[in-house]
Each structure stands twice: as structure tokens, then as C-alpha cells.
Design a protein around this motif. Sequence first.
Motif, short mmCIF file in Angstrom:
data_model
loop_
_atom_site.label_atom_id
_atom_site.label_comp_id
_atom_site.label_asym_id
_atom_site.label_seq_id
_atom_site.Cartn_x
_atom_site.Cartn_y
_atom_site.Cartn_z
N MET A 62 45.55 48.54 51.38
CA MET A 62 45.36 49.12 50.04
C MET A 62 46.52 48.70 49.13
SD MET A 62 45.36 53.14 48.84
CE MET A 62 47.11 53.33 49.23
N ASN A 63 47.73 48.79 49.65
CA ASN A 63 48.89 48.40 48.85
C ASN A 63 48.83 46.92 48.46
OD1 ASN A 63 49.88 50.98 49.09
ND2 ASN A 63 51.30 50.49 50.76
N MET A 64 48.36 46.08 49.39
CA MET A 64 48.23 44.66 49.08
C MET A 64 47.22 44.43 47.96
SD MET A 64 50.32 42.95 51.02
CE MET A 64 49.72 41.26 51.16
N ILE A 65 46.13 45.18 47.99
CA ILE A 65 45.11 45.05 46.94
C ILE A 65 45.65 45.54 45.60
CG2 ILE A 65 42.91 46.02 46.14
CD1 ILE A 65 42.03 45.96 49.14
N LEU A 66 46.26 46.71 45.59
CA LEU A 66 46.72 47.29 44.34
C LEU A 66 47.86 46.49 43.71
CD1 LEU A 66 46.53 51.10 45.21
CD2 LEU A 66 44.93 49.76 43.84
N SER A 67 48.57 45.72 44.52
CA SER A 67 49.65 44.88 43.98
C SER A 67 49.20 43.44 43.77
CB SER A 67 50.86 44.92 44.91
OG SER A 67 50.53 44.41 46.19
N ASP A 68 47.86 43.22 43.87
CA ASP A 68 47.27 41.90 43.62
C ASP A 68 47.75 40.84 44.60
OD1 ASP A 68 45.73 42.74 41.39
OD2 ASP A 68 47.49 42.59 40.10
N LYS A 69 48.09 41.24 45.81
CA LYS A 69 48.48 40.29 46.85
C LYS A 69 47.31 39.91 47.75
CE LYS A 69 52.92 40.19 45.83
NZ LYS A 69 52.98 41.20 44.76
N ALA A 70 46.17 40.57 47.59
CA ALA A 70 44.99 40.25 48.38
C ALA A 70 43.78 40.32 47.45
CB ALA A 70 44.82 41.21 49.55
N GLN A 71 42.90 39.35 47.57
CA GLN A 71 41.68 39.30 46.75
C GLN A 71 40.46 39.24 47.69
OE1 GLN A 71 44.39 37.02 45.80
NE2 GLN A 71 45.04 38.76 44.54
N ILE A 72 40.27 40.30 48.43
CA ILE A 72 39.22 40.30 49.45
C ILE A 72 37.82 40.27 48.84
CG2 ILE A 72 39.35 42.82 49.64
CD1 ILE A 72 38.53 40.29 52.47
N ALA A 73 37.61 40.90 47.68
CA ALA A 73 36.28 40.88 47.06
C ALA A 73 35.86 39.46 46.71
CB ALA A 73 36.25 41.77 45.82
#
Length: 404
Positions: free
Chosen positions: A355-366
Amino acid sequence: MPGNHVVVYQGPGRVSVESIDYPKLELPTDVVDGLGLKKRAPHAAILKIVTTNICGSDQHMVRGRTTAPVGQTLGHEITGEVVEAGDDVLFVKTGDICSVPFNIACGRCRMCNEGKTGICLNVNPARPGAAYGYVDMGGWVGGQAEYVMVPYADFNLLPFPDRDRALEKILDLTMLSDIFPTGYHGAYTAGVTTGSTVYVAGAGPVGLAAAHAAQVLGASVVIVGDMIPERLQQARSFGCETVDLRQSGELSEMIEQIVGEPEVDAAVDAVGFEARGHGQGAGEQPATVLNDVMTISRAGAALGIPGLYVTGDPGGVDENAQIGQLGVRIGLGWAKSHRFTTGQCPVKQYNRLLMNMILSDKAQIAKAVNATVIPLSDAPQGYQDFDHGAAKKFVLDPHGMVPA
């Protein structure tokens, strides 16, 4: 009281959206009777579902490849807004938007205390571990619905810290319930680290999630193998190398053409028991991916196996496959000192950090899995398209809450 609709398995190849009762703060009868627990569940919460996804594991059931009965409710990838909380829920409050791990866990047994929430001992009389809307997983109502009950809410729910930001990133955050942690678990348990060369078998959503997770973990090269051109193109869209398994030839030779040697440092089986052999027109060979990943993994490597294997498969190619007994070359794995990790991903080990990776734009899984939003009423068509190999991760939006 609002109505409730849920996706229901109606026999091989068929699902429908049916009206069911609005959930109560009560445990399923199977769990109550089988484990001697109290029916009333003041530790539970009811969620209005924001997003809920179609999973490849659901597709196995819908194909008739499990012992799921007609009438089985479906859906275990759930993100929702708390609309009611029991008296014993202390830390999750009404209005919170939360990710729901697909593993149902009590938070109190030995397995939960060891962090092994995929094999909780208090949520399923049939075997360790439970999930929403899945065969032999405790009778819990599925989450491809408008509303769902989540037990042991303080333990199971992961609230997002900011509602507006959560809705803005919802297509990424919806993947935290299963697919992103499961793909990450596959890559992590395969030992992927900085500079690793990695092979991922399968370019379905879990394989794509594993491939993106391998990138997040620092892999130098991620190779994805599949037989569907659109899915291979999706893997290439975020920087993966690919091998087309419709082609004849040895997988090791294809690997060598990419990395300069016929082996990789780590491998992930994101296919599972419905695996097919290589080449045009190849038939089902349920052990082929497991044997492949041993063949092309270096000595001393680890193999992550998030792909699903079952103990009951009515459509298995032979009597052994129908009980999950496969022709795995375990001698090869032993000779190469391989390490294997199987079973449900323990989602809670990973979901907060991802979640932290997503919210900090470090992961773009979608983006990696090509998240595609459809209304709940279109779930039957979504299942058909997914079964035909669509290079998409279908996200159901029951209440129209996903921003345009």
C-alpha cells in the motif's frame, strides 16, 4: 435496509448475478457448527463494496475444474467502505475505506500469531485457511457483491489513511486484496533481489503481478512466458521480456537468447494445475510448469509457486490429476538443491508495505495488469472474456464509486 446482489456459480461456464440477503454480523453455519464457535460476531464489520475483482482462482471454479457446487457465491478480492461495525470492533470505524485480505483469519490462533494467516485454524472446519466465496473454504459468502461481512475486522481490515487519495488510487489499491501480494509473494519467495534474472510462467493477472513485483524487488531482467499474444504484449508494455510458448523448441534455449545462458536466478509458477505443454496445439500437462521452472532455474535457486493446485479436479486429465497427484520431477529439484514455496499468500505480511509503495507512486500495479472497470451486472461477460484470454484484470464497481 439496502438490497444485496452477488455473483453465483451456476455450473461449468455459467455465472449469474443473484439477489441475496443483506449481511448480518454473524458467522457462517459451517464455521459455527464445525468449530463450535458462537454465531453472533460482534468482532465483525459490514462493508459496502467499492471494488471487487475477478480472479483466476474464481475462473477455475467457473470452468468446472473444482468441486464447487452450483450456487457457490464468488469473489474474494474485496475493497470496501465500512458501513457497520460490531460492538467489539475497536479500531476500524464507519466510513473507513479498507482493503480486505482474501485470507480470512482469526488473529488469535497459533498460525495467525506466526504470521501464517493463509492457514488460520479457526475459520474453516474442512482444513486450515479460509477465503470469501470459495469452494471448501468455510462457507463464507463471496465478495463479488454489493455488501459483505468481514469477521475479526480489527485484524483483517487494512484501512487506507486518506479517503480522497484512496479513491484516486483505487485501481491500484484494489489489487492489495490478493493479486499484488500474491504476485509479490511468488517473486519474494523465489529469492528475487537486486540484479536477479527472473522467469515468470504465465502472463495472466497473477503472472503480470509477479513480474511487476520482481521489478519492484530490483530484478535486472524479467522474462514472462505464455501462449496468448495479447497477454505477452501486456507483459512487454511495462518492460518485461517474453517467450511465446506456442513455438517449438526448448525453453532453456529461449531463455539463453535473452540472458546469454540457459538458466535464471529465480522462477515463479503463476499458472497452476491447468498448465498446458509447449507448442501449437499442446494439450493439458498439469506438471509441465513445475518441471519447466526446475529445469531453467540455476542450482540453489528458489521457486515461488503462487499458481493454484487443488486436491479435487473433476476435469483432470487422468485419475492422478483429479486428486492433485502430478508427475513432478522432484529428483531434478532435489539434485539442484531447489527450495519451493507453495500455498496461499499470507496477504497481511505484505499488504501494508505494498500500500505504501502504491501511495508513494513506487508501484503501478493497475497499469501492469491492465485494470479494466465493469459494473457488477456485467460480471458474466467479464468471466467469459477472461476465460477467452483477455489481457485484462476485471474490476467490478458495484456502486459506481470508481472515479471516471
